[in-house]
Motif scaffolding. Sequence first.
Motif, PDB file in Angstrom:
ATOM      1  N   MET A  73      -4.376 -32.189 -66.166  1.00  0.00           N
ATOM      2  CA  MET A  73      -5.102 -33.339 -66.682  1.00  0.00           C
ATOM      3  C   MET A  73      -6.507 -32.894 -67.121  1.00  0.00           C
ATOM      4  O   MET A  73      -7.178 -32.107 -66.435  1.00  0.00           O
ATOM      5  N   ILE A  74      -6.923 -33.413 -68.282  1.00  0.00           N
ATOM      6  CA  ILE A  74      -8.231 -33.086 -68.871  1.00  0.00           C
ATOM      7  C   ILE A  74      -8.975 -34.392 -69.099  1.00  0.00           C
ATOM      8  O   ILE A  74      -8.452 -35.285 -69.776  1.00  0.00           O
ATOM      9  N   ILE A  75     -10.154 -34.516 -68.490  1.00  0.00           N
ATOM     10  CA  ILE A  75     -10.979 -35.716 -68.697  1.00  0.00           C
ATOM     11  C   ILE A  75     -12.205 -35.325 -69.522  1.00  0.00           C
ATOM     12  O   ILE A  75     -12.888 -34.348 -69.201  1.00  0.00           O
ATOM     13  N   VAL A  76     -12.449 -36.065 -70.608  1.00  0.00           N
ATOM     14  CA  VAL A  76     -13.593 -35.776 -71.472  1.00  0.00           C
ATOM     15  C   VAL A  76     -14.521 -36.989 -71.517  1.00  0.00           C
ATOM     16  O   VAL A  76     -14.090 -38.093 -71.832  1.00  0.00           O
ATOM     17  N   ASN A 122      -7.852 -29.313 -61.747  1.00  0.00           N
ATOM     18  CA  ASN A 122      -7.842 -28.196 -60.777  1.00  0.00           C
ATOM     19  C   ASN A 122      -9.254 -27.902 -60.279  1.00  0.00           C
ATOM     20  O   ASN A 122      -9.519 -26.868 -59.694  1.00  0.00           O
ATOM     21  N   GLY A 123     -10.165 -28.856 -60.572  1.00  0.00           N
ATOM     22  CA  GLY A 123     -11.512 -28.727 -60.020  1.00  0.00           C
ATOM     23  C   GLY A 123     -12.512 -28.065 -60.939  1.00  0.00           C
ATOM     24  O   GLY A 123     -13.730 -28.140 -60.731  1.00  0.00           O
ATOM     25  N   ARG A 124     -12.040 -27.413 -62.016  1.00  0.00           N
ATOM     26  CA  ARG A 124     -12.984 -26.754 -62.928  1.00  0.00           C
ATOM     27  C   ARG A 124     -13.592 -27.788 -63.865  1.00  0.00           C
ATOM     28  O   ARG A 124     -12.955 -28.795 -64.214  1.00  0.00           O
ATOM     29  N   GLN A 125     -14.851 -27.571 -64.252  1.00  0.00           N
ATOM     30  CA  GLN A 125     -15.469 -28.456 -65.226  1.00  0.00           C
ATOM     31  C   GLN A 125     -16.580 -27.730 -65.971  1.00  0.00           C
ATOM     32  O   GLN A 125     -17.114 -26.725 -65.501  1.00  0.00           O
ATOM     33  N   LEU A 195     -12.264 -22.834 -70.473  1.00  0.00           N
ATOM     34  CA  LEU A 195     -11.561 -23.342 -69.274  1.00  0.00           C
ATOM     35  C   LEU A 195     -10.106 -22.891 -69.259  1.00  0.00           C
ATOM     36  O   LEU A 195      -9.315 -23.332 -68.413  1.00  0.00           O
ATOM     37  N   GLY A 196      -9.738 -22.025 -70.233  1.00  0.00           N
ATOM     38  CA  GLY A 196      -8.382 -21.471 -70.246  1.00  0.00           C
ATOM     39  C   GLY A 196      -7.351 -22.326 -70.947  1.00  0.00           C
ATOM     40  O   GLY A 196      -6.147 -22.149 -70.741  1.00  0.00           O
ATOM     41  N   ILE A 197      -7.809 -23.262 -71.756  1.00  0.00           N
ATOM     42  CA  ILE A 197      -6.887 -24.171 -72.461  1.00  0.00           C
ATOM     43  C   ILE A 197      -7.015 -23.965 -73.964  1.00  0.00           C
ATOM     44  O   ILE A 197      -8.121 -24.027 -74.520  1.00  0.00           O
ATOM     45  N   ALA A 198      -5.873 -23.704 -74.610  1.00  0.00           N
ATOM     46  CA  ALA A 198      -5.861 -23.466 -76.067  1.00  0.00           C
ATOM     47  C   ALA A 198      -5.829 -24.803 -76.799  1.00  0.00           C
ATOM     48  O   ALA A 198      -5.032 -25.689 -76.466  1.00  0.00           O
TER      49      ALA A 198
END
Length: 207
Positions: A73-76, A122-125, A195-198
């Motif tokens: 999940m990605i929150i912007v 996963n806690g990264r931001q 953040l490792g997302i393409a």
Amino acid sequence: MPYRLILASASPARLSTLRQAGLSPEVIVSGVDESQVVAADAAELALQLARLKAATVADGLQDDPAPTGLPSMIIVGCDSVLELDGEAYGKPDSAEIAVQRWQAMRGRTGVLHTGHQVILDNGRQLGRTASTVVHFADLSDAEITAYVETGEPLVVAGAFTLDGLGGAFVTGIEGDPHNVVGISLPLLREMLLDLGIAWRDLWSTTR
Ligand SMILES: Nc1nc2c(ncn2[C@@H]2O[C@H](COP(=O)(O)OP(=O)(O)OP(=O)(O)O)[C@@H](O)[C@H]2O)c(=O)[nH]1
């Protein structure tokens, strides 16, 4: 890898910008009180507000962290302010203030700062601000009155739009145009990459 993308914003312009770029975000509005945040300068204010919005939505979801450590999940969250003469301006509080803003802006140059906060499950931001220089036309008093009477300046940061009625009143920009509308696509791509997302993995399969 299908991601759940959440836009923590009520902005129709941010939503349409992401959709036109091939993404399919869900909207969860943070509803935060923006007046509670103070910051040293306009760029920092935009970032702090973006952080508050994204964190508020993330807290509301309180999903367990992704067990594998891989995000799902990605929150912007975003916030836009116009910097003019060192001051930060959001949406004008009234038509009178919108007129005063344009009397100060016309024929001059400001900087539109949009803060971006990306929070993963996963806690990264990451949080970053994009800034676009905006040159304004030298509007007459009659044009300012007519533009404010349309109501558009009252609902947008800086009391102007690049892609709406205000487009005729922006003589040029230096930097990312989408950032002015409310969300910088190239900055978001870079943040997700870090953040490792393409970016291409966010393109909606239902295009
Ligand atoms: N269409 C358009 N909208 C703009 C432009 N400049 C600023 N805005 C909008 O002005 C609003 C700035 O206010 P914000 O507080 O950042 O966002 P908001 O609309 O209140 O929504 P939240 O993120 O839920 O707070 C956003 O909706 C931006 O998309 C522009 O050039 N074009």
